[in-house]
Write a protein that holds these residues in place. Structure first.
Motif, PDB file in Angstrom:
ATOM      1  N   PRO B 306     -31.631 -55.256   3.754  1.00  0.00           N
ATOM      2  CA  PRO B 306     -31.126 -53.955   3.300  1.00  0.00           C
ATOM      3  C   PRO B 306     -31.385 -53.708   1.816  1.00  0.00           C
ATOM      4  O   PRO B 306     -31.210 -54.601   0.990  1.00  0.00           O
ATOM      5  N   ASP B 307     -31.791 -52.494   1.480  1.00  0.00           N
ATOM      6  CA  ASP B 307     -31.915 -52.065   0.078  1.00  0.00           C
ATOM      7  C   ASP B 307     -30.565 -51.608  -0.473  1.00  0.00           C
ATOM      8  O   ASP B 307     -30.419 -51.426  -1.682  1.00  0.00           O
ATOM      9  N   GLY B 308     -29.613 -51.354   0.431  1.00  0.00           N
ATOM     10  CA  GLY B 308     -28.304 -50.886  -0.005  1.00  0.00           C
ATOM     11  C   GLY B 308     -27.294 -50.990   1.127  1.00  0.00           C
ATOM     12  O   GLY B 308     -27.653 -51.261   2.279  1.00  0.00           O
ATOM     13  N   GLY B 309     -26.030 -50.800   0.809  1.00  0.00           N
ATOM     14  CA  GLY B 309     -24.984 -50.747   1.832  1.00  0.00           C
ATOM     15  C   GLY B 309     -24.465 -52.110   2.245  1.00  0.00           C
ATOM     16  O   GLY B 309     -24.716 -53.120   1.584  1.00  0.00           O
ATOM     17  N   PHE B 310     -23.723 -52.119   3.358  1.00  0.00           N
ATOM     18  CA  PHE B 310     -22.979 -53.301   3.797  1.00  0.00           C
ATOM     19  C   PHE B 310     -23.588 -53.996   5.016  1.00  0.00           C
ATOM     20  O   PHE B 310     -23.027 -54.983   5.481  1.00  0.00           O
ATOM     21  N   TYR B 311     -24.662 -53.442   5.586  1.00  0.00           N
ATOM     22  CA  TYR B 311     -25.026 -53.833   6.941  1.00  0.00           C
ATOM     23  C   TYR B 311     -26.434 -54.417   7.027  1.00  0.00           C
ATOM     24  O   TYR B 311     -27.323 -54.039   6.269  1.00  0.00           O
ATOM     25  N   VAL B 312     -26.592 -55.337   7.985  1.00  0.00           N
ATOM     26  CA  VAL B 312     -27.922 -55.840   8.329  1.00  0.00           C
ATOM     27  C   VAL B 312     -28.088 -55.660   9.830  1.00  0.00           C
ATOM     28  O   VAL B 312     -27.213 -56.056  10.608  1.00  0.00           O
ATOM     29  N   MET B 313     -29.191 -55.044  10.221  1.00  0.00           N
ATOM     30  CA  MET B 313     -29.538 -54.974  11.644  1.00  0.00           C
ATOM     31  C   MET B 313     -30.593 -56.027  11.937  1.00  0.00           C
ATOM     32  O   MET B 313     -31.510 -56.245  11.139  1.00  0.00           O
ATOM     33  N   ALA B 314     -30.456 -56.676  13.074  1.00  0.00           N
ATOM     34  CA  ALA B 314     -31.396 -57.746  13.424  1.00  0.00           C
ATOM     35  C   ALA B 314     -31.699 -57.713  14.917  1.00  0.00           C
ATOM     36  O   ALA B 314     -30.854 -57.303  15.726  1.00  0.00           O
ATOM     37  N   ARG B 315     -32.916 -58.142  15.246  1.00  0.00           N
ATOM     38  CA  ARG B 315     -33.286 -58.279  16.662  1.00  0.00           C
ATOM     39  C   ARG B 315     -33.670 -59.730  16.903  1.00  0.00           C
ATOM     40  O   ARG B 315     -34.561 -60.264  16.258  1.00  0.00           O
ATOM     41  N   PHE B 316     -32.969 -60.332  17.856  1.00  0.00           N
ATOM     42  CA  PHE B 316     -33.210 -61.746  18.159  1.00  0.00           C
ATOM     43  C   PHE B 316     -34.167 -61.854  19.336  1.00  0.00           C
ATOM     44  O   PHE B 316     -34.173 -60.990  20.229  1.00  0.00           O
ATOM     45  N   PRO B 317     -34.968 -62.916  19.360  1.00  0.00           N
ATOM     46  CA  PRO B 317     -35.934 -63.076  20.456  1.00  0.00           C
ATOM     47  C   PRO B 317     -35.217 -63.159  21.806  1.00  0.00           C
ATOM     48  O   PRO B 317     -34.270 -63.939  21.959  1.00  0.00           O
ATOM     49  N   ASP B 318     -35.645 -62.354  22.754  1.00  0.00           N
ATOM     50  CA  ASP B 318     -35.090 -62.377  24.121  1.00  0.00           C
ATOM     51  C   ASP B 318     -33.575 -62.242  24.161  1.00  0.00           C
ATOM     52  O   ASP B 318     -32.909 -62.889  24.976  1.00  0.00           O
ATOM     53  N   PHE B 319     -33.037 -61.455  23.261  1.00  0.00           N
ATOM     54  CA  PHE B 319     -31.573 -61.306  23.234  1.00  0.00           C
ATOM     55  C   PHE B 319     -31.236 -59.897  22.762  1.00  0.00           C
ATOM     56  O   PHE B 319     -30.719 -59.696  21.659  1.00  0.00           O
ATOM     57  N   PRO B 320     -31.556 -58.880  23.596  1.00  0.00           N
ATOM     58  CA  PRO B 320     -31.322 -57.494  23.174  1.00  0.00           C
ATOM     59  C   PRO B 320     -29.843 -57.227  22.880  1.00  0.00           C
ATOM     60  O   PRO B 320     -28.967 -57.854  23.476  1.00  0.00           O
ATOM     61  N   GLY B 321     -29.593 -56.299  21.959  1.00  0.00           N
ATOM     62  CA  GLY B 321     -28.238 -56.070  21.448  1.00  0.00           C
ATOM     63  C   GLY B 321     -27.367 -55.210  22.338  1.00  0.00           C
ATOM     64  O   GLY B 321     -26.765 -54.239  21.850  1.00  0.00           O
ATOM     65  N   SER B 322     -27.252 -55.581  23.590  1.00  0.00           N
ATOM     66  CA  SER B 322     -26.368 -54.861  24.511  1.00  0.00           C
ATOM     67  C   SER B 322     -24.925 -55.293  24.274  1.00  0.00           C
ATOM     68  O   SER B 322     -24.660 -56.298  23.609  1.00  0.00           O
ATOM     69  N   PHE B 323     -23.971 -54.528  24.839  1.00  0.00           N
ATOM     70  CA  PHE B 323     -22.578 -54.953  24.766  1.00  0.00           C
ATOM     71  C   PHE B 323     -22.426 -56.350  25.392  1.00  0.00           C
ATOM     72  O   PHE B 323     -21.728 -57.208  24.851  1.00  0.00           O
ATOM     73  N   GLU B 324     -23.107 -56.579  26.508  1.00  0.00           N
ATOM     74  CA  GLU B 324     -23.029 -57.865  27.200  1.00  0.00           C
ATOM     75  C   GLU B 324     -23.438 -59.017  26.277  1.00  0.00           C
ATOM     76  O   GLU B 324     -22.742 -60.032  26.173  1.00  0.00           O
ATOM     77  N   ASN B 325     -24.578 -58.825  25.601  1.00  0.00           N
ATOM     78  CA  ASN B 325     -25.045 -59.903  24.724  1.00  0.00           C
ATOM     79  C   ASN B 325     -24.156 -60.055  23.493  1.00  0.00           C
ATOM     80  O   ASN B 325     -23.955 -61.172  23.003  1.00  0.00           O
ATOM     81  N   VAL B 326     -23.641 -58.946  22.987  1.00  0.00           N
ATOM     82  CA  VAL B 326     -22.728 -59.036  21.843  1.00  0.00           C
ATOM     83  C   VAL B 326     -21.477 -59.821  22.237  1.00  0.00           C
ATOM     84  O   VAL B 326     -20.969 -60.648  21.467  1.00  0.00           O
ATOM     85  N   TYR B 327     -20.996 -59.604  23.459  1.00  0.00           N
ATOM     86  CA  TYR B 327     -19.848 -60.367  23.928  1.00  0.00           C
ATOM     87  C   TYR B 327     -20.206 -61.856  24.056  1.00  0.00           C
ATOM     88  O   TYR B 327     -19.413 -62.737  23.729  1.00  0.00           O
ATOM     89  N   GLU B 328     -21.426 -62.136  24.521  1.00  0.00           N
ATOM     90  CA  GLU B 328     -21.848 -63.532  24.638  1.00  0.00           C
ATOM     91  C   GLU B 328     -21.891 -64.187  23.253  1.00  0.00           C
ATOM     92  O   GLU B 328     -21.486 -65.337  23.083  1.00  0.00           O
ATOM     93  N   LEU B 329     -22.372 -63.420  22.260  1.00  0.00           N
ATOM     94  CA  LEU B 329     -22.446 -63.941  20.889  1.00  0.00           C
ATOM     95  C   LEU B 329     -21.046 -64.258  20.354  1.00  0.00           C
ATOM     96  O   LEU B 329     -20.850 -65.241  19.629  1.00  0.00           O
ATOM     97  N   ILE B 330     -20.087 -63.433  20.713  1.00  0.00           N
ATOM     98  CA  ILE B 330     -18.696 -63.690  20.321  1.00  0.00           C
ATOM     99  C   ILE B 330     -18.210 -64.985  20.957  1.00  0.00           C
ATOM    100  O   ILE B 330     -17.675 -65.871  20.283  1.00  0.00           O
ATOM    101  N   ASP B 331     -18.443 -65.118  22.268  1.00  0.00           N
ATOM    102  CA  ASP B 331     -17.915 -66.275  23.001  1.00  0.00           C
ATOM    103  C   ASP B 331     -18.653 -67.564  22.675  1.00  0.00           C
ATOM    104  O   ASP B 331     -18.044 -68.628  22.541  1.00  0.00           O
ATOM    105  N   GLU B 332     -19.955 -67.478  22.528  1.00  0.00           N
ATOM    106  CA  GLU B 332     -20.753 -68.710  22.414  1.00  0.00           C
ATOM    107  C   GLU B 332     -21.054 -69.080  20.964  1.00  0.00           C
ATOM    108  O   GLU B 332     -21.166 -70.257  20.644  1.00  0.00           O
ATOM    109  N   ALA B 333     -21.229 -68.057  20.098  1.00  0.00           N
ATOM    110  CA  ALA B 333     -21.569 -68.371  18.708  1.00  0.00           C
ATOM    111  C   ALA B 333     -20.386 -68.157  17.766  1.00  0.00           C
ATOM    112  O   ALA B 333     -20.373 -68.686  16.652  1.00  0.00           O
TER     113      ALA B 333
END
Lengths: 372, 372
Positions: B306-333
């Motif tokens: 980011p050039d400014g602000g509070f946020y970073v957007m990222a795309r992980f290999p074979d792990f699209p940012g769906s609600f399902e995967n975000v929930y998995e990231l919460i539970d597993e990571a």
């Protein structure tokens, strides 16, 4: 009709520029202290953790909503904390206009000008029902004026500017009129702590799905600048149940949330302020009403002694309440009031005086002298 | 598209219910202290006279407006103090839709969801311009998408969620596009104190009658819950000069005024806070960005620093940012982010992380481990 504040400004600016001392009875800002609990709430909030400086829930701090719900005997989910009664009335009126057929807003004349200004701004039509000689809306007159064109009926009790107070039976009649015409009764009850008649009834007592009650802590806690109010909507799942969700969405997309320091301070004040505080405020106003109405009698004025609220409207012999005459009263008597024409047609000859100054006695003497 | 907060809630509630410790990078609430002057302002206000607890001017406390006008180098009359940037954007967008022909709001994709939610709520149509690979709006793409149907173009710089920062030249191009299509550029600049590129330019520099700049103190003073923001409208008397009067009226009829304790505290903070406070906040975020982006590199993620602000957007290999995967990231990571799909289509595969937690290092390690 123009909305109120610029007209207030005109009169207040005129009074401020006058060459003499003027008792300001123009606007409705309490001149007394807030309860100490409110200041305690501010003091503690100043030392709070950074997390407490972040967004409150959009619908308001939970503890504040719970306190409101308990006092109003409604489910907490029905309460939206708003940026004062102004936003509460805005949410209610826009909701009624969106939800019900017809584009007409039914209002009392004389009217608190914000209601009419908002209706005009929203593109609604306005229909006015003149109050009777006692300054009260006759439910039969409201029933006769309501039609399928009506989507919103606004009632304010205790009333600004006439001082009328409606009891539970009258409120039930207004709610029934709303139901019969597929419309929404918006009941603005901001002066509910200032009922001197003992007869005030909330529209919530009608238990009608066609009622939204609005309120604020501006008057009861003497904090018009804090902007903490609320609206109580019909329950979700029942008739007109989607008004609530729509209002939550409008509130979120307009304001995101209300201001947290103010909500925290109000929440503390509600928990710690004794009934004696409110009783003292009522007694203060009642003393002022006694003295002011006594002077009006001496001046030969026509008036209704208010059953509630902060205001007295009066008509003086051969002295209609135009802007011109109000300016003369400022210059010659040293008393500032609001011209009746700012509130509509039916009392255009009257003048409204706000009793929120410690100098009511002085104003009363000055008026009695001027007209005596 | 649904508006943001309920989707935030879904993710935050999921994270709160998780069986494990989770680093919350979901929402954008600053986790650091406000400047001491803000607390001093609250402390003094708690002891103020009752008159200071009454209505501020509808457009905001004079001293606060003057401070804002001086900082933005505009006439004080052009400034309306609002209930946060939320209301500022509301006034600007409704004003643009009312004033200009066409009912289309042009937005970036990915988008801060409130813009789209508000446009939908107001009955406008939305047209989205996908950002480029750097997360930036290409003015040429915006020009191609704009038409006579366009009445509002919203740009946010520094950007939530992509971190893009537009310089004065890009802003002048967006303003020129608005002028060419008889539309309003609404430039939301709430992250202006968080420019790490040194290239940020305000839309006000374009000096265009088709620009409204919006802002707030929510991020710069770490007080999202205070709800103090502002909008700068084109001057009255010039082209589109009636936008200002219309916004003042809408503000008055919606909210009457903003909350005075919050305005007083912000006013004090502006007068007493040294540039070092803002520089410290920037350095804190830059350190977090360094560490977090380092971990994203390790995890093999695609991202724009980011050039400014509070946020970073990222795309992980074979792990699209769906609600399902975000929930998995919460539970597993043990790391909570926002699914890219909450911000539109073009980055639906991405995940947005808010760097407003002292635990960025921990989150970075967890992500590197999970994807490593």
């Amino acid at each position: 009709m123009d909305y109120e504040t610029p007209q207030f400004f005109r009169v207040m600016q005129y009074a401020a520029r006058a060459d003499r001392d003027v008792v300001d009875m123009v606007s409705g800002n309490p001149d007394w202290d807030p309860p100490e609990g409110l200041r305690d709430g501010l003091r503690d909030y100043a030392e709070a953790e950074p997390t407490e400086f972040q967004y409150p829930p959009s619908v308001g701090l939970r503890e504040l909503r719970e306190e409101i719900a308990a006092r109003r005997d409604v489910a907490v989910e029905r309460v939206i904390v708003t940026n004062g009664a102004g936003e509460a009335n805005h949410l209610a009126m826009t909701g009624g206009l969106d939800h019900f057929d017809g584009d007409e807003v039914l209002l009392a004349d004389p009217v608190y000008p914000y209601y009419a200004g908002r209706a005009n701004f929203l593109g609604a039509t306005t229909r006015f029902v003149p109050v009777d000689d006692d300054g009260r809306l006759d439910p039969a007159a409201v029933r006769a004026a309501a039609s399928e064109e009506t989507s919103v009926l606004v009632v304010n009790s205790p009333n600004n500017p006439t001082g009328a107070v409606y009891d539970a039976d009258a409120m039930a009649e207004f709610a029934a009129i709303a139901e019969a015409n597929d419309a929404l009764l918006v009941s603005d009850e901001v002066y509910d702590h200032f009922d001197y008649s003992g007869r005030f009834g909330s529209a919530l007592e009608a238990d009608s799905p066609n009622v939204v009650a609005t309120n604020s802590f501006s008057k009861s806690l003497a904090i018009t600048g804090f902007r903490v109010g609320y609206a109580v909507f019909p329950p979700e799942g029942g008739p007109n149940g989607d008004l609530l969700e729509r209002a939550r969405t409008r509130h979120m997309l307009t304001n995101v949330a209300g201001s947290r320091p103010a909500q925290c301070a109000v929440s503390r004040a509600l928990k710690t302020t004794s009934p004696e505080y409110y009783a003292d405020c009522r007694r203060r106003l009642e003393r002022r009403i006694d003295r002011f109405c006594g002077a009006l009698d001496e001046a030969g004025a026509e008036f209704n002694r208010p059953d509630g609220g902060f205001y007295v409207m009066a008509r003086f012999p051969d002295f209609p309440g135009s802007f011109e005459n109000v300016y003369e009263l400022i210059d010659e008597a040293g008393v500032g009031g609001m011209p009746g024409e700012a509130f509509g047609d039916s009392r255009a000859d009257w003048i409204r005086f706000a009793l929120v100054t410690p100098r009511v006695d002085e104003a009363a003497e000055r008026l009695a002298d001027f007209f005596g």
